[in-house]
Design a protein around this motif. Structure first.
Motif, PDB file in Angstrom:
ATOM      1  N   ASP A   1      -6.177  -1.614  -4.644  1.00 38.97           N
ATOM      2  CA  ASP A   1      -5.493  -2.200  -3.485  1.00 38.97           C
ATOM      3  C   ASP A   1      -6.356  -3.333  -2.938  1.00 38.97           C
ATOM      4  OD1 ASP A   1      -3.917  -2.738  -1.347  1.00 38.97           O
ATOM      5  OD2 ASP A   1      -3.797  -0.679  -0.614  1.00 38.97           O
ATOM      6  N   GLU A   2      -5.961  -4.549  -3.208  1.00 35.66           N
ATOM      7  CA  GLU A   2      -6.677  -5.750  -2.796  1.00 35.66           C
ATOM      8  C   GLU A   2      -8.172  -5.694  -3.122  1.00 35.66           C
ATOM      9  OE1 GLU A   2      -5.604  -7.400   0.895  1.00 35.66           O
ATOM     10  OE2 GLU A   2      -3.559  -6.639   0.819  1.00 35.66           O
TER      11      GLU A   2
ATOM     12  N   THR B 186       0.830  -1.199   0.000  1.00 36.67           N
ATOM     13  CA  THR B 186       0.000   0.000   0.000  1.00 36.67           C
ATOM     14  C   THR B 186       0.870   1.257   0.000  1.00 36.67           C
ATOM     15  OG1 THR B 186      -1.688  -1.207   1.222  1.00 36.67           O
ATOM     16  CG2 THR B 186      -1.866   1.173   1.228  1.00 36.67           C
TER      17      THR B 186
ATOM     18  N   GLN C 190      -7.781   0.237  -0.230  1.00 38.71           N
ATOM     19  CA  GLN C 190      -7.928  -1.023   0.505  1.00 38.71           C
ATOM     20  C   GLN C 190      -9.185  -1.029   1.372  1.00 38.71           C
ATOM     21  OE1 GLN C 190      -4.309  -2.147   2.463  1.00 38.71           O
ATOM     22  NE2 GLN C 190      -5.005  -4.215   2.831  1.00 38.71           N
TER      23      GLN C 190
HETATM   24 MG   LIG Z   1      -2.160  -2.752   2.236  1.00 40.60          MG
END
Ligand SMILES: [Mg+2]
Ligand SMILES: Nc1ncnc2c1ncn2[C@@H]1O[C@H](COP(=O)(O)OP(=O)(O)OP(=O)(O)O)[C@@H](O)[C@H]1O
Lengths: 248, 356
Positions: free
Chosen positions: A166-167, A44, A88
């Motif tokens: 992010d994910e 991140t 995220q």
């Molecule tokens: Mg992260």
């Protein structure tokens, strides 16, 4: 192929605390670039540094072949016009409902757009992520996975050239996750959108990745194509991917 | 000289939470400068407290060796072994070392935060003016939204407090004035004190507690939840998007607030004068209008306006510079209220000196 992002000798971290050093990589146009690595390794942090949200400790970042440090706030905003980001945590604004959240970029950048067109844009993006019926809800009334999907809809709304995720599929069930991957692939092949994706899911990596970057031990551990990643006999990488396989 | 048997410390059969503190004391007392041996021959049972005890011993005495460990015990010891931490005794030495350095550091920190505060203030003034001319960069309807929230939040309490203070200072001073036969000057006193001093101060403090705290809580939690980052990458300026509506709202709300509070405070004084001293309302009001000028009202208004901006800017300053996690939100909120109130009182004093 032209370069969208290039990173040279980048050192990222917070204040004096270095999280990752000696980063060198580039993201080409229309590719899906996947960043991998154990939790807390700095994925991140790298993404936010590239996006100009965390100042780099040292090194250079080039966006659309222009060095980032020379960019003023104004030209930084011109870059942001071409980027959508899925954070995220989703990062929807909690004070407004889903519809207004998705419509916000349109509202702010194109204030003259008629309501009907705006509505059409928002609802089509929401249905792409399967949320067309929840447009009235507030973010606090959504599940984590729904927030993620809504955030993706927001990242998509202005059809940016680059989308950073992010994910995206963390916390989603396998079916929804796989549908999300299909959506990314469609956008990539049909519209030529470049993706930078942080993910842990091997299934998703195998399906979507063109190039892979593995971060580990305060630095770049592996950088290559998907084929190279799958063929490598590096112990750490195989352990890491195998573990993911078992989990999935 | 030292007998080998004496050096050997024999552990009991079971090491558990029941005997760890006893064992710790015993082992510490028996430890020698060089080579110590701890014998595990009898140990068959050991719980997590015991494992931690032995790991602690291993780490704090370099020259200790364990003997006769059974495999199952050894496995437990290895599983729960925590790697040695960097000793923080060196660190402590550094920080307590130089008081002068500490003070200098504090002062340079203060200088830095003052500069940051002033640059935020300058930015906000710029953004507000920019908004007034260009009407872009903040969400539609947000100003009226904020105005409503602020009015709803603080009008009732500001009015109540103002009324009660009007009543209180009237009752307290009426006695003194009566002795001088100057009851009627109660009007001057209430008018002056309320309009120039008490209403701005009370309004400022209440705004800090109600509006300042909620702004900091909102902005800092947005920062923690990556919402601020999201605004930035959507090409928006959070310092404008979030702060300008609130600054405009407070600028509009304060004249209304001050007007109401002044009025209610004077009514409080008027009631006291009527009830306790039989001064007719009309006479009281006439006296107030004679004593208090429009410029006094204006001074009170300007002061409150400054305090209101101080509250919103401090709230934003603390909100945007929040630390990590949910704990950061609570800390930032408290700090924002303390900061606003301190600044308000300092500024009030400066105003008093300038306007004297
Ligand atoms: Mg992260
Ligand atoms: N705001 C911050 N200030 C200081 N250190 C931070 C901050 N955010 C993260 N870190 C530290 O930076 C390191 C990398 O964090 P980061 O969030 O980038 O990890 P990540 O790879 O994204 O992990 P995950 O997969 O769990 O999301 C961690 O050691 C973390 O403690």
């Amino acid at each position: 192929m032209s370069e969208i992002i290039r990173v040279q000798n980048l050192e990222v971290g917070y204040g004096d605390e270095i999280v990752l050093e000696q980063l060198n990589f580039s993201v080409e146009k229309s590719e899906i670039f996947v960043i991998l690595g154990p939790s807390g390794c700095g994925k991140t942090t790298v993404l936010k540094t590239i996006l100009g949200l965390i100042p780099p400790i040292s090194g250079d970042i080039y966006f659309f072949q222009k060095p980032m440090e020379f960019l003023s706030e104004k030209s930084m905003n011109r870059i942001y016009d071409d980027i959508g980001v899925l954070y995220q945590t989703g990062a929807l604004l909690n004070s407004i409902n889903l519809f207004d959240n998705i419509a916000l970029p349109v509202h702010m950048h194109y204030p003259g757009i008629p309501e009907q067109i705006k509505k059409e844009m928002v609802l089509s993006r929401l249905s792409q992520v399967g949320l067309e019926t929840s447009w009235k809800k507030y973010p606090s009334e959504l599940s984590e996975g729904m927030k993620k999907r809504a955030a993706l809809a927001r990242a998509l709304i202005l059809s940016p050239k680059v989308i950073c995720c992010d994910e995206p599929s963390a916390g989603l069930d396998p079916i929804t996750a796989s549908r999300l991957d299909d959506l990314l692939l469609d956008l990539n092949t049909l519209l030529g959108i470049t993706f930078v994706v942080i993910t842990h899911e091997l299934r998703s990596i195998e399906k979507i990745a063109d190039k892979v970057l593995v971060l580990h031990n305060r630095g770049l551990y592996f950088y290559g194509t998907l084929e190279q990643l799958l063929e490598t006999d590096d112990e750490f990488i195989n352990d890491f991917l195998l573990k993911e396989k078992k989990d999935a | 000289m030292v007998n080998e048997k004496k050096l050997k410390f024999i552990l009991p059969e079971s090491i558990s939470h029941e005997n760890v503190s006893f064992l710790l004391r015993e082992i510490q007392n028996h430890m020698q400068k060089d080579s110590n041996i701890i014998d595990f021959a009898q140990v068959t049972r050991i719980d997590t407290f015991g494992v931690s005890l032995l790991n602690h011993i291993k780490k704090s005495f370099k020259s200790v060796s364990f003997i006769n460990i059974r495999p199952e015990v050894s496995e437990l010891l290895n599983t729960f072994y925590s790697p040695a931490q960097r000793s923080d005794s060196d660190k402590q030495d550094d920080s307590t070392g130089n008081i002068l350095e500490y003070i200098i550091e504090k002062f340079s920190g203060l200088k830095k935060s003052t500069l940051e505060y002033l640059s935020l203030l300058a930015d906000e003034i710029y953004y507000t003016v920019q908004y007034i001319f260009k009407k872009r960069g903040i969400p539609p309807g947000e100003i009226s939204n904020q105005l409503f929230l602020m009015a709803y939040d603080s009008f009732p309490i500001v009015c109540l407090v103002s009324f009660l203070i009007g009543v209180t200072i009237s009752i307290t001073s009426l006695d003194q004035l009566k002795q001088l036969g100057a009851d009627i000057y109660l009007a001057d006193l209430v008018g002056f004190a309320m309009i120039r001093e008490l209403v701005p101060l009370m309004a400022g403090i209440i705004l800090a507690g109600k509006i300042g705290a909620s702004i900091t809580a909102e902005i800092s939690s947005m920062k923690v939840m990556e919402e601020i980052d999201a605004l930035k990458t959507m090409g928006l300026v959070p310092e404008k998007f979030l702060m300008v509506p609130r600054l405009i709202a407070i600028t509009v709300a304060i004249p209304l607030l001050v007007g109401m509070a002044d009025l209610v405070g004077i009514v409080g004084g008027l009631l006291v004068a009527k009830i306790f001293s039989d001064i007719p309302g009309s006479v009281f009001l006439e006296q107030i209008f004679k004593a208090v000028h429009f410029s006094d009202f204006l001074i009170g208004l300007i002061k409150t306006m400054v305090f209101g901006w101080v509250v919103v800017i401090s709230a934003g300053y603390k909100g945007f510079s929040v630390g990590r996690g949910a704990a950061g939100v609570g800390i930032a909120t408290t700090q924002s209220v303390v900061m606003s109130i301190s600044l308000i009182i300092v500024l009030d004093c400066i105003f008093a000196i300038i306007l004297y």
